[in-house]
Scaffold this motif. Structure first.
Motif, PDB file in Angstrom:
ATOM      1  N   GLU A 108      22.911  24.256  35.375  1.00 21.61           N
ATOM      2  CA  GLU A 108      21.545  24.574  36.056  1.00 21.61           C
ATOM      3  C   GLU A 108      20.321  24.217  35.321  1.00 21.61           C
ATOM      4  O   GLU A 108      19.342  23.624  35.803  1.00 21.61           O
ATOM      5  CB  GLU A 108      21.662  26.023  36.360  1.00 21.61           C
ATOM      6  CG  GLU A 108      20.409  26.411  37.484  1.00 21.61           C
ATOM      7  CD  GLU A 108      20.543  27.905  37.774  1.00 21.61           C
ATOM      8  OE1 GLU A 108      19.507  28.167  38.424  1.00 21.61           O
ATOM      9  OE2 GLU A 108      21.487  28.714  37.503  1.00 21.61           O
ATOM     10  N   ASP A 118      26.576  19.534  39.431  1.00 20.57           N
ATOM     11  CA  ASP A 118      27.584  20.591  39.340  1.00 20.57           C
ATOM     12  C   ASP A 118      28.382  20.430  38.026  1.00 20.57           C
ATOM     13  O   ASP A 118      28.059  19.382  37.230  1.00 20.57           O
ATOM     14  CB  ASP A 118      28.643  20.687  40.498  1.00 20.57           C
ATOM     15  CG  ASP A 118      29.190  19.001  40.784  1.00 20.57           C
ATOM     16  OD1 ASP A 118      29.492  18.470  39.812  1.00 20.57           O
ATOM     17  OD2 ASP A 118      29.194  18.736  41.878  1.00 20.57           O
ATOM     18  N   GLU A 119      29.281  21.181  37.743  1.00 22.42           N
ATOM     19  CA  GLU A 119      29.934  21.250  36.416  1.00 22.42           C
ATOM     20  C   GLU A 119      30.881  20.097  36.236  1.00 22.42           C
ATOM     21  O   GLU A 119      30.978  19.583  35.266  1.00 22.42           O
ATOM     22  CB  GLU A 119      30.974  22.486  36.122  1.00 22.42           C
ATOM     23  CG  GLU A 119      29.789  23.825  36.089  1.00 22.42           C
ATOM     24  CD  GLU A 119      31.018  24.925  35.721  1.00 22.42           C
ATOM     25  OE1 GLU A 119      31.963  24.528  34.841  1.00 22.42           O
ATOM     26  OE2 GLU A 119      30.445  26.087  35.672  1.00 22.42           O
ATOM     27  N   SER A 174      27.727  26.958  33.083  1.00 21.44           N
ATOM     28  CA  SER A 174      27.152  26.844  34.383  1.00 21.44           C
ATOM     29  C   SER A 174      25.384  27.225  34.103  1.00 21.44           C
ATOM     30  O   SER A 174      24.853  26.817  35.030  1.00 21.44           O
ATOM     31  CB  SER A 174      27.567  28.321  35.254  1.00 21.44           C
ATOM     32  OG  SER A 174      27.484  29.460  34.752  1.00 21.44           O
TER      33      SER A 174
END
Length: 284
Positions: A248, A254-255, A244
């Protein structure tokens, strides 16, 4: 294969040798080697080059290297990792730029000290680092860190001034500016969009792709993907960052998008890549 680890942000040592250890060395960190005295040859990734007093070499994680000593050689070793780059006084924007430069030092054959004006400066900094660590008078550790930071920046500058050869011979200043802009802004996907680069550099969107490929020998999209992949691999192999956190830092939505990008490039998901890297490190 010996895989050496580094458990501090950076270490400094001086070693005098008549023979280099008979083993292929592969590091999980950067290693800066300055030749205080002596002559011989060094081998990195199956390429062999001569060395002499005043030369300096930089090895990135996973580079295979050794030295064949011809006359007794005194080595200065500065070893540092990502923790050093991100927590020891280098400005954040410069960290991202420096990371790119350090990983591309292998494009320079032989000593990375190419400019006569840098040689006395580097010699002075190395000798002062050694002296401070021996004498350990007041604030020696703070002065050592400041000198290490300065040394890394000087080396980064030297690498940068010798990197343009990755472009075609008819390279233009604007092409180099675009490449450097992408490197500096790789962590912000909005700034590396073709539309944004087109506006910033005054090149029509329809021509930008052809222009970049002409000078870089690959598409801009491929260049950005390959550079971003290299950063991801480094974090998966040599840091404890969570997935994560990497998502970022590198600006993925997103993942799910992150995993899809990585699997397309490597044929496996990031967790599998990290597990494989950890298994190889244990068995090395």
């Amino acid at each position: 294969m010996v895989k050496e680890q580094l458990y501090e942000p950076f270490t400094v040592s001086v070693e005098t040798m008549n023979e280099f250890p008979k083993r292929a060395r592969q590091n999980a960190f950067f290693e800066l080697v300055y030749i205080l005295s002596g002559e011989g040859k060094h081998c990195v990734n199956d390429n062999r080059y001569a060395y002499r007093t005043g030369d300096m070499f930089l090895f990135a994680p996973d580079d295979l290297h050794d030295f064949k000593i011809e006359t007794t050689t005194e080595f200065f070793f500065l070893r540092f990792n990502d923790i050093y780059l991100k927590s020891n006084g280098i400005i954040k924007d410069n960290v991202q730029r420096m990371e790119y430069l350090l990983y591309n030092a292998k494009q320079i054959s032989g000593s990375i000290l190419r400019y006569e004006t840098d040689k006395p400066l580097v010699k002075m900094m190395v000798e002062t680092i050694i002296r401070e660590r021996v004498n350990r008078i007041n604030c020696w550790d703070k002065l050592t860190l400041a000198l290490v930071n300065a040394l890394v920046v000087v080396i980064g500058r030297s690498i940068e001034m010798n990197l343009p050869e990755q472009f075609a011979e008819d390279k233009e200043d604007k092409a180099l500016d675009i490449l450097q802009y992408i490197q500096a802004n790789i962590y912000d996907p909005k700034l590396t969009k073709a539309e944004h680069i087109s506006d910033k550099f005054g090149i029509s969107l329809s021509y930008l792709g052809r222009y970049f490929k002409k000078h870089a020998d690959q598409t801009m999209q491929d260049y950005i993907a390959h550079y971003k992949l290299k950063l991801i691999e480094n974090r998966l192999q040599y840091s404890k960052m969570r997935i994560s956190e990497i998502v970022e830092e590198l600006g993925f939505a997103d993942e799910s998008h992150f995993n899809k990008f990585f699997k397309k490039q490597k044929g496996m998901n990031p967790s599998q890549f990290r597990q494989n890297a950890e298994s190889k490190a244990v068995s090395a």
